[in-house]
Motif scaffolding. Structure first.
Motif, mmCIF file in Angstrom:
data_model
loop_
_atom_site.group_PDB
_atom_site.id
_atom_site.type_symbol
_atom_site.label_atom_id
_atom_site.label_comp_id
_atom_site.label_asym_id
_atom_site.label_seq_id
_atom_site.Cartn_x
_atom_site.Cartn_y
_atom_site.Cartn_z
ATOM 1 N N GLY A 257 0.727 -1.209 -0.078
ATOM 2 C CA GLY A 257 0.016 0.029 0.123
ATOM 3 C C GLY A 257 0.897 1.299 0.047
ATOM 4 O O GLY A 257 0.684 2.130 -0.763
ATOM 5 N N GLN B 256 2.566 1.636 -3.212
ATOM 6 C CA GLN B 256 1.589 2.043 -4.488
ATOM 7 C C GLN B 256 1.339 3.544 -4.453
ATOM 8 O O GLN B 256 1.125 4.284 -5.432
ATOM 9 C CB GLN B 256 0.183 1.245 -4.486
ATOM 10 N N ALA B 257 0.975 3.917 -3.133
ATOM 11 C CA ALA B 257 0.594 5.537 -2.843
ATOM 12 C C ALA B 257 2.045 6.183 -3.291
ATOM 13 O O ALA B 257 1.751 7.373 -3.876
ATOM 14 C CB ALA B 257 0.345 5.462 -1.399
ATOM 15 N N SER B 258 3.154 5.892 -2.968
ATOM 16 C CA SER B 258 4.174 6.430 -3.450
ATOM 17 C C SER B 258 4.333 6.418 -4.858
ATOM 18 O O SER B 258 4.629 7.687 -5.586
ATOM 19 C CB SER B 258 5.504 6.019 -2.719
ATOM 20 N N LYS C 216 2.289 6.584 -7.005
ATOM 21 C CA LYS C 216 1.258 7.526 -7.544
ATOM 22 C C LYS C 216 1.400 9.117 -7.428
ATOM 23 O O LYS C 216 1.309 9.920 -8.137
ATOM 24 C CB LYS C 216 -0.235 7.323 -6.752
ATOM 25 N N ARG C 217 2.149 9.200 -6.152
ATOM 26 C CA ARG C 217 2.614 10.653 -6.038
ATOM 27 C C ARG C 217 3.739 11.025 -7.126
ATOM 28 O O ARG C 217 3.742 11.967 -7.842
ATOM 29 C CB ARG C 217 3.094 10.899 -4.693
ATOM 30 N N ASP D 286 9.203 12.089 -4.681
ATOM 31 C CA ASP D 286 8.097 11.930 -3.598
ATOM 32 C C ASP D 286 8.541 12.709 -2.501
ATOM 33 O O ASP D 286 9.338 12.349 -1.920
ATOM 34 C CB ASP D 286 8.037 10.512 -3.313
#
Ligand code: HEM
Length: 133
Positions: free
Chosen positions: A7, A10-12, A14-15, A107
């Motif tokens: 998680g 994947q968030a990183s 996306k950023r 990021d």
């Protein structure tokens, strides 16, 4: 590698992907690591390489859900093996270090723990690519 790691990574990603130049920058850093890398891409046009790098990342982040990464990466490992485009194992270390330095640059939430999570998430796939050589 835990579900939290996936998680977080994947968030990183996306950023990072919000910056148009993220993949280009990764590509540039990767090319600068070694003349061995540059040589292997000499006959591949740049647009294709950039698409390949994005695809490779999406695949590596997606394949962590698979039961057996060796199976989902088998065809790709074969393509990169000495029977294919001939990518020796140490070039994956350049791939990973260039990626981590690009994540650090793009990021704004990046810290040592985030980079360690990226490494944990990508390591099984990289091991499998190296083993297929
Ligand atoms: C885990 C890391 C990597 C992944 C997931 C990956 C993924 C991919 C993918 C998805 C393709 C396109 C396959 C196709 O067109 O069907 C590709 C092609 C290729 N990769 Fe990788 N790659 C990785 C590491 C590397 C490294 C370290 C090199 C070293 C220079 C490299 C060199 C190449 C080359 C030369 C091609 C063929 C390009 C062409 O002729 O179209 N890859 N890779």
């Amino acid at each position: 590698m835990s579900p939290e790691d996936i998680g977080i990574v994947q968030a990183s990603f996306k950023r990072c992907s919000q910056h148009m130049e993220f993949i280009d920058n990764f590509y540039q850093r990767f090319m600068e690591t070694s003349s061995d890398v540059t040589a292997r891409f000499a006959n591949v046009d740049m647009d294709h390489q950039v698409v390949m790098l994005r695809g490779s990342l999406e695949l590596m982040l997606g394949c962590v859900h698979e039961q057996d990464p060796a199976q989902s990466l088998a065809a790709l490992a074969e393509l990169h093996s000495r029977r294919g485009v001939d990518i020796p194992p140490q070039l994956y270390d350049y791939w990973l270090s260039s990626l981590l330095s690009t994540v650090r640059a793009y990021d704004h939430e990046c810290d040592a723990e985030l980079l360690a999570a990226w490494e944990r998430v990508l390591s099984p796939g990289i091991r499998c690519m190296k083993a297929g050589y």
